[in-house]
Design an enzyme around this catalytic site. Structure first.
Site, PDB file in Angstrom:
ATOM      1  N   GLU A 471       3.145   3.447  -0.960  1.00 61.24           N
ATOM      2  CA  GLU A 471       2.391   4.486  -1.139  1.00 61.24           C
ATOM      3  C   GLU A 471       1.816   4.429  -2.483  1.00 61.24           C
ATOM      4  OE1 GLU A 471       4.360   8.675   0.702  1.00 61.24           O
ATOM      5  OE2 GLU A 471       5.637   7.752  -0.633  1.00 61.24           O
ATOM      6  N   ILE A 472       0.594   4.854  -2.418  1.00 61.76           N
ATOM      7  CA  ILE A 472      -0.426   4.799  -3.632  1.00 61.76           C
ATOM      8  C   ILE A 472      -0.362   6.104  -4.156  1.00 61.76           C
ATOM      9  CG2 ILE A 472      -2.370   4.014  -4.797  1.00 61.76           C
ATOM     10  CD1 ILE A 472      -3.087   2.133  -2.737  1.00 61.76           C
TER      11      ILE A 472
END
Ligand code: NAD
Length: 723
Positions: A471-472
Site C-alpha cells: 500500500e502506498i
C-alpha cells in the site's frame, strides 16, 4: 505471421514454432488462433507437407493458455433479456475457433509436439490435439489445466481429450483441483508419450513423425475404449463421487466451474468424441457467463497486470531507478524487505541498533535462499551473489548514495522520528524516505523529516517475500514525483502497488477489521462459535474468523482498539469487538495462539485446537445449529457485506479511488474470496440496487453498520457501476 514460423524440412516435415511477437509468454489470443488456423489449412492441403512438429521458441514456456483479455470480452452475464441469444452466438464463435484443434488431429498427417516448458490450460489442450507428445527432461516442463481453480473451464477439448488419454480417475484431480504434472509424472500416467533429454525434444518429435507417424487419435480409432473404462466402472463412479465431495469441501460450492467441469467430463465421456466437444463448449459458455468468472478474470489476472504496468502512476514523471536502498530496522519486516530488494539486484544496507540484530536480519535472507537451493530453484552461486548485496550494519554513513530509505523500526513515533533524522542526514536531496508504519498517520511522521515532499508510506505485508501487495500512502506534503518514484520502486521489487489516502487503518486493515468485528457481533448475540468459524470459511475466506485473530495475536487488535479509543475520545463508539477482546485479553489473559489460548485452546505443540468453552460466558446461546439454508445465507452475507460496505465507504471517502485497486488490494492483502473478484466486484456481481436493498434489510435487523452510504444509493438510483 506475427506469432508462428513454419519451416518445412527435406522430409516434408513442417516445424511449426510458436513465438508471439513482443511477448514473453505465448497465449492463445484470437490472432494466434486465426494464424494457426491458416497453418493447419496449409498442413491439410499442401501435399509437400507429410507431417508436422509443434514447438515453442520461448525459453521454458510452451504456451500459458487462453488469452484472458479475449475471454473477458464475452464473460459475465449477457445483456439483460438477450442472454440466450448472446450465449448461442458465443458458443458458435468459440466452437469455430476451437475446431482448429479438431482439424489438426484429423488432417490425416501425423503431428507431434515438443514440450520444453510450461504447457498450461489451452497450451496443454493444444498439445493433446497432437498425435504424439515429447516432453523435455527439464524442471521447467509443467503440464496442467488450472482453469477449475480459477473459476473457468478448459474449453479447448481438455475435459474430453484428457480422460480419453489417461482415464477418468487420473483426470479428476488435474481438472478439478488444478494438480500439475512434471515431465516424468506426465509420462507415467500417459499424458506425454516420451521424455527426451533437454535440447532433443524437437528432434525426437521429428523422428516419431518420420518413422512411426500414426495420424489417428486413439478416440478416432474404431473400438476405442476409455482407459480404465467409463463412469459406471465402480472405481470410476467412486472417484467421481469422491471428487464431487472434495470439491464441495474445498470450495463450498462457490465456484460454479467445478460442477460444470464434472458435468462435461461425466456426460462427454459417454458419447462420441465430437458430441463430447459440444457438451464441453456448452459447459464452457455456461461457466464464463457466470458473474463469478468475469469478476475472477478481472481481479485475478487483468487488473493486477494493469496496476503493475503503471495504470495509476502519475504520468509525465521520469522513471526513477533504484540501485541502492537502505532498510532501517532488521526485524521481521525489515529483514523481509532487504531480502526482496537484494533478489532484484538492489544494493541493500540493513541497519539496526546492534550489529547482532542487523546480522540476524541478514541471516533471514540466508535462510530463505538456503531453502530455495534445497528445492532446486537456485544455484549456490546466485544465492551468494544475492546475499553479497546486503550490508548489515549500525553505521548510518552507509546510507550515503541510497535512492530510497525504507524505515521498519518499532511502531513508535519517537523511535521513527530519530532514525528518520539520522538517515536523512546522509541522504541526497532527491532520495525517497519511506515508512512501513501500519497504523501511524504519514503526515504526522513526516514532521520529523526535513523534506516532507519526499516522505511517503509504503505498507508491506508479512511475510514480505511471499506477499505481493504494497500500500502506498501519500502524506499531505508528499509530492507527485515521490508518488511516481514509489510506484517505480515497487515495480523494481516486482510487487503490486495500490495507492491509498493517509487515514486510520489505510485501506486493507480497515476492511479486514470487519472480519473480526462482525463475528464478534455474532458471538455476543449468542451464535455458537463453531457456526461462526465455519460460516467464515464457507464465504471462501482462507482462514476462519476466530482462527485469524488468534494467529495474529489478540493484543494487536486490542491495542489498536485502545489507541483508537484514546485518539477519538468522545466520538468513539464501542462495538462488540471491544466486549469480546476485553473479555479475552483483560479478563482471561488469552492472547492468542502464542500463549496457547485465545478463541481456541491450543495443544502444547500448537497443532491441535478446540474452541475455548469459556466463550459461552459471553452470551446466552441463541443459535446452536445452522442447517437452515436461509440462516446460513444471512450469516455469510453479514460477513461478506460488512467488508464490501467498508470497501465502498473507503471509495466514498476517497481513501482508495480505483475499484481495481480496491479489489486487488483485498485479494492480495488478506485473501478476500477469489470467486467474488474482490469486495467491490462482489457488490457489482449482486447488482448495486439489490445490494443496497439487502444491506438496508440487514441494517433493519442487525444495526446501522449495514446502512449503505449516499454514494451507493445514488449509484443504485442512477444505474451507475464501479467498473
Ligand atoms: P520488529 O519488532 O520485528 O522489528 C523492529 C526492528 O527495529 C527490531 O529489529 C529493532 O531492533 C529495530 N529497531 C528498533 N529501534 C531501532 C532504532 N532506533 N534503530 C534501528 N533499529 C531499531 O517489528 P516489525 O514487525 O518488523 O515491524 C516494523 C514496522 O513495520 C512497524 O512500524 C510495524 O507497524 C510495521 N509493519 C508490521 C507488519 C507485521 O506484520 N509485522 C506489517 C506491516 C507493517
Amino acid at each position: 505471421m506475427n506469432n508462428w514460423r513454419v519451416d518445412v524440412d527435406g522430409d516434408g516435415i513442417a516445424l511449426v514454432t510458436f513465438d508471439m511477437a513482443g511477448k514473453k509468454v505465448n497465449t492463445l489470443s484470437s490472432e494466434v488462433i486465426a494464424e494457426f488456423t491458416a497453418i493447419v489449412e496449409r498442413i491439410n492441403s499442401d501435399d509437400a507437407i507429410k507431417g508436422a512438429v509443434l514447438a515453442s521458441a520461448k525459453p521454458g514456456m510452451f504456451c500459458a493458455g487462453g488469452d484472458l483479455t479475449d475471454i473477458k470480452s464475452f464473460a459475465g452475464p449477457g445483456e439483460p433479456g438477450k442472454e440466450a441469444e448472446t450465449v448461442a452466438a458465443d458458443i458458435e464463435r468459440m466452437s469455430r475457433d476451437m475446431a482448429v484443434f479438431r482439424r489438426l488431429e484429423t488432417s490425416g498427417k501425423p503431428v507431434a509436439c515438443a514440450i520444453e516448458g510450461t504447457a498450461l490450460g489451452g497450451g496443454a489442450e493444444l498439445a493433446m490435439a497432437c498425435h504424439y507428445r515429447v516432453a523435455a527432461d527439464s524442471e521447467q516442463v509443467l503440464l496442467g489445466l488450472p482453469e477449475g481453480g480459477l473459476g473457468l473451464l478448459p474449453g479447448g477439448g481438455g475435459t474430453q481429450r484428457l480422460p480419453r488419454l489417461i482415464g477418468i480417475q487420473e483426470s479428476l484431480p488435474i481438472l478439478l483441483q488444478g494438480v500439475t504434472k512434471t515431465a516424468a509424472e506426465a509420462l507415467k500416467i500417459g499424458w506425454v508419450n516420451e521424455v527426451a533429454p533437454v535440447g532433443q525434444a524437437i528432434e525426437r518429435a521429428r523422428k516419431w513423425v518420420r518413422e512411426t507417424g500414426d495420424p489417428v487419435q486413439p478416440w478416432d480409432k474404431p473400438k476405442f475404449k476409455v482407459p480404465g473404462g467409463g463412469p459406471y466402472v465402480q472405481a470410476n463412479s467412486e472417484a467421481l463421487a469422491m471428487h464431487a465431495a472434495m470439491s464441495r469441501q474445498k470450495f463450498y460450492g462457490n465456484y460454479p466451474a467445478q460442477l460444470h467441469i464434472l458435468t462435461a467430463l461425466y456426460e462427454g465421456i459417454q458419447v462420441p468424441f465430437d458430441a463430447g466437444l459440444r457438451i464441453e463448449m456448452r459447459e464452457f459458455i455456461r461457466t464464463v457467463r457466470t458473474p463469478q468468472a468475469l469478476a475472477m478474470i478481472r481481479t485475478s489476472f487483468l487488473s493486477p497486470r494493469e496496476i503493475k504496468s503503471g495504470a495509476n502512476r502519475p504520468a509525465g514523471v521520469p522513471v526513477k531507478t533504484f540501485k541502492k536502498a537502505t532498510v532501517l530496522g532488521a526485524g521481521l519486516m525489515g529483514a523481509g524487505i532487504a531480502c526482496v530488494q537484494a533478489q532484484v539486484g538492489i544494493e541493500t544496507v540493513l541497519i539496526d541498533r546492534t550489529q547482532e540484530a542487523a546480522e540476524r536480519g541478514k541471516a533471514y535472507t540466508a535462510t530463505y535462499l538456503g531453502k530455495q537451493i534445497k528445492r532446486g530453484r537456485m544455484t549456490q552461486e546466485k544465492a551468494d551473489q544475492i546475499l553479497g548485496r546486503i550490508v548489515a550494519t549500525t553505521d548510518y554513513s552507509h546510507v550515503r548514495g541510497s535512492d530510497i530509505v525504507v524505515e521498519a523500526v518499532f511502531e513508535d513515533r519517537e523511535v521513527k522520528a530519530d532514525v528518520t533524522r539520522l538517515a536523512e542526514a546522509e541522504l541526497a536531496p532527491d532520495a525517497i524516505m519511506a515508512t512501513n508504519t501500519s497504523t501511524l498517520p504519514i503526515t504526522g511522521l513526516a514532521e520529523a523529516s526535513v523534506r516532507p515532499a519526499n516522505f511517503i508510506g509504503l505498507h508491506f505485508f508479512s511475510p514480505v517475500e511471499r506477499m505481493d501487495l504494497v500500500e502506498i500512502i501519500r502524506g499531505e506534503a508528499t509530492s507527485n514525483d515521490t508518488l511516481a518514484a514509489a510506484y517505480d520502486y515497487i515495480a523494481t521489487i516486482r510487487k503490486t502497488p495500490i495507492s491509498v489516502k493517509d487515514s486510520r487503518g489505510f485501506y486493507t486493515s480497515r476492511t479486514i477489521t470487519c472480519y473480526l468485528e462482525e463475528p464478534c457481533e455474532m458471538l455476543v448475540e449468542g451464535i455458537a462459535p463453531a457456526i461462526i468459524e465455519n460460516i467464515g470459511l464457507m464465504t471462501g475466506m482462507p482462514v476462519g474468523p476466530l482462527t485469524l485473530p488468534d494467529a495474529i495475536g489478540l493484543e494487536l487488535p486490542y491495542h489498536v482498539l485502545e489507541q483508537t479509543k484514546r485518539d477519538l475520545g468522545e466520538a468513539y463508539k464501542p462495538t462488540a469487538s471491544d466486549t469480546v477482546l476485553k473479555f479475552l485479553v483483560e479478563q482471561h489473559g488469552r492472547h492468542g495462539r502464542r500463549n496457547g489460548k485465545g478463541f481456541y485452546d491450543y495443544s502444547e505443540d500448537g497443532k491441535e485446537k478446540t474452541i475455548w468453552p469459556g466463550l459461552a460466558g459471553l452470551a446466552q446461546p441463541t443459535l446452536t445449529d445452522a442447517f437452515d439454508e436461509d440462516v446460513k445465507d444471512e450469516l455469510k452475507k453479514r460477513i461478506l457485506y460488512r467488508m464490501s460496505l467498508e470497501a465502498a465507504r473507503c471509495m466514498e471517502e476517497g481513501i482508495i479511488t480505483d475499484p481495481r485497486e480496491a479489489d486487488v488490494g483485498a485479494a492480495l492483502g488478506f485473501g478476500f474470496p477469489k470467486w467474488t473478484g474482490g469486495p467491490i466486484s462482489l457488490i457489482e456481481q449482486i447488482g448495486i440496487p439489490k445490494f443496497v436493498a439487502e444491506c438496508d434489510a440487514l441494517a433493519d435487523r442487525h444495526g446501522e453498520r449495514f446502512r449503505p452510504g449516499p454514494m451507493l444509493r445514488s449509484m443504485a438510483a442512477e444505474g451507475r457501476t464501479f467498473y
